[in-house]
Enzyme design. Structure first.
Site, PDB file in Angstrom:
ATOM      1  N   GLU A  39       0.859  -1.194   0.000  1.00 52.96           N
ATOM      2  CA  GLU A  39       0.000   0.000   0.000  1.00 52.96           C
ATOM      3  C   GLU A  39       0.891   1.237   0.000  1.00 52.96           C
ATOM      4  OE1 GLU A  39      -3.181   1.102  -0.317  1.00 52.96           O
ATOM      5  OE2 GLU A  39      -2.321   3.073   0.080  1.00 52.96           O
ATOM      6  N   GLN A  40       0.599   2.151  -0.913  1.00 53.77           N
ATOM      7  CA  GLN A  40       1.473   3.319  -1.061  1.00 53.77           C
ATOM      8  C   GLN A  40       1.366   4.311   0.102  1.00 53.77           C
ATOM      9  OE1 GLN A  40       0.254   5.098  -4.751  1.00 53.77           O
ATOM     10  NE2 GLN A  40      -1.743   5.736  -3.995  1.00 53.77           N
ATOM     11  N   ARG A 112     -16.436   4.391   6.000  1.00 54.19           N
ATOM     12  CA  ARG A 112     -15.445   3.645   5.201  1.00 54.19           C
ATOM     13  C   ARG A 112     -14.229   3.261   6.048  1.00 54.19           C
ATOM     14  NH1 ARG A 112     -16.823   5.082  -0.339  1.00 54.19           N
ATOM     15  NH2 ARG A 112     -14.973   3.994  -1.002  1.00 54.19           N
ATOM     16  N   TYR A 218     -27.823   9.283   4.388  1.00 50.08           N
ATOM     17  CA  TYR A 218     -28.015   8.161   5.318  1.00 50.08           C
ATOM     18  C   TYR A 218     -27.079   8.288   6.520  1.00 50.08           C
ATOM     19  CZ  TYR A 218     -24.062   6.044   2.652  1.00 50.08           C
ATOM     20  OH  TYR A 218     -22.867   5.790   2.027  1.00 50.08           O
ATOM     21  N   ASP A 296     -11.982  -1.655  -8.184  1.00 53.32           N
ATOM     22  CA  ASP A 296     -12.040  -0.520  -9.117  1.00 53.32           C
ATOM     23  C   ASP A 296     -10.980  -0.612 -10.211  1.00 53.32           C
ATOM     24  OD1 ASP A 296     -14.158   0.596  -7.800  1.00 53.32           O
ATOM     25  OD2 ASP A 296     -13.159   2.498  -7.320  1.00 53.32           O
TER      26      ASP A 296
END
Ligand SMILES: Cc1cc2nc3c(=O)[nH]c(=O)nc-3n(C[C@H](O)[C@H](O)[C@H](O)COP(=O)(O)OP(=O)(O)OC[C@H]3O[C@@H](n4cnc5c(N)ncnc54)[C@H](O)[C@@H]3O)c2cc1C
Length: 402
Positions: A39-40, A112, A218, A296
């Site tokens: 992970e960068q 998230r 929401y 993605d």
């Protein structure tokens, strides 16, 4: 007949520690593979925004052993409600209290960062390397190699590109792509619930629809924050990133003709950011040799069905299952792709179509939309029929011998 499992522990390099990369690392390590995530960023982080976990995603999270922690971090909406932003009238209501019975899995809204942390804390022996930006990937005679910034090289039996919408791995496989600007701007905001009058925000996922735009609202974090995503047609645009700051006055100015409730939602919004929405066509294939794509990186999609992260989570489970069931890695990748590409391409295109429905301009077209929403016994899937999405079971989509 099930094939014999790998005799040697397959070494898998995962590029990207987002929701897709971590879900892949978890699913793969649960199947006994030796996983390394690059992970960068200096720390695992997600933007301060909500994400909806529809039943098709929560079914997979349950299969990964995450049902209890998901219940802890998630907010369960009572319904999906569509309202007209002009007059506030309710146009359609899909109850979700019975989502567990109806779809076989619950519907959650989560922050998230909480989702990412939940998956990360289940990773077990998968190794995570932070501050590790991958500069190149390449095929080797029996696997694939990852070159990090600074020149260090690591060899793997398989490399999975989970590096998001601007994927280096996809560029390596397919060359540069030119995304199309959709003519749509997007804002997100995450506002403490106490900023609004008590009971003002319903415990539902509300989609306020107007001409040329829509606004989704929401709760996340057990109802302590209100997440908002606001979208409208626009000729002007800013970059395709989540990090350009915006503000409540700017949001209010972008949506001038809304009813009093929506004005309050926009006018009190906090932690607001904006970006331009770009669209890409589905890819014809994802894998070459021992390199493949997930999330993605494989199928970036417009957010109008709230399914991008859900698709990444489904991919992760299916990839692990195909690899565990076949000692030929390249054949397993073809089976992974055959299982996932049609589903994700359908969702990509359906999300695009949903945007067109959401952003109708003419009063006649909008009348037809409401007519479709209200009257059709079996609505066009473009008209908010989500059953085909939510009923899908990625944990059972492969033939038995897999
Ligand atoms: C407004 C909006 C709302 C959305 N709402 C929903 C929703 O409600 N439900 C849903 O399911 N989906 C939703 N989505 C979609 C969802 O956010 C994405 O599909 C999901 O986050 C994709 O996860 P990913 O892991 O594939 O990619 P990313 O989250 O982009 O992660 C990619 C990771 O790779 C890292 N990386 C990139 N390049 C490199 C490199 N060269 N070396 C090392 N690391 C690298 C990045 O730092 C990043 O951590 C929404 C999207 C938007 C825009």
């Amino acid at each position: 007949m099930a094939r014999p499992l790998q005799t040697r522990r397959l070494r898998i390099g995962v590029i990207g520690g987002g929701i897709g990369g971590l879900a892949a690392a978890l699913a793969l390590s649960q199947r006994g593979f030796a996983v390394r995530v690059f992970e960068q960023s200096e720390a695992l982080r997600e933007v301060g925004a909500g994400v909806q976990m529809a039943p098709n995603a929560t079914r997979v999270l349950r299969a990964l052993g995450l049902e209890a922690p998901l219940h802890k971090i998630g907010f369960q909406p009572q319904a999906i409600v569509v309202r007209d932003w002009d007059d506030g009238r309710e146009k359609r209501r899909t109850p979700l209290q019975d989502a567990g019975r109806r779809y076989g899995a619950a519907y959650y809204q989560v922050h998230r960062a909480d989702l990412l942390e939940m998956i990360a804390s289940a990773l077990g022996d998968a190794q995570l390397e932070l501050n590790a930006r991958v500069a190149a990937v390449s095929s080797t005679p029996h696997g694939a190699a990852v070159t990090l910034d600074g020149g260090r090289q690591e060899a793997f039996d398989l490399v999975v590109g989970c590096d998001g919408i601007h994927s280096l791995v996809r560029r390596t496989l397919h060359g540069p792509q030119s995304p199309r600007f959709t003519g749509t701007m997007c804002w997100r905001a995450l506002t403490p619930a106490e900023v609004f009058p008590s009971g003002f925000v319903a415990p539902e996922m509300t989609i306020w629809m107007g001409p040329l735009g829509h606004i989704v609202v929401y709760y996340v974090r057990g109802g302590r924050y209100v997440n908002m995503v606001a979208v409208r047609r626009s000729r002007a645009w800013v970059e395709e990133s989540w990090s350009v700051p915006s503000s409540a006055p700017e949001l209010s100015a972008a949506f001038p003709r809304v009813n009093a409730d929506v004005r309050i939602l926009l006018g009190r919004a906090q932690n607001a950011f904006k970006w331009g929405l770009f669209d890409r066509d589905p890819l014809p294939w994802w894998s070459r040799g021992r390199i493949t794509l997930l999330g993605d990186a494989a199928h970036p999609m417009l957010p109008f069905l709230a399914q991008g992260a859900a698709m990444a989570i489904e991919d992760a489970f299916v990839l692990a299952q195909t690899l565990a069931g076949d000692d030929d890695v390249e054949r397993a990748l073809q089976r992974y792709e055959a299982a996932r590409l049609p589903r994700t391409a359908r969702v990509q295109l359906a999300a695009r179509a949903q945007g067109e429905i959401f952003h109708l301009m003419s009063p006649f077209a909008r009348l037809k939309r409401w007519f479709g929403l209200d009257r059709l016994a079996k609505p066009d899937p473009r008209l908010l029929d989500r059953d085909w999405l939510y009923e899908y079971d990625a944990t059972a989509c492969l033939p038995r011998e897999a």
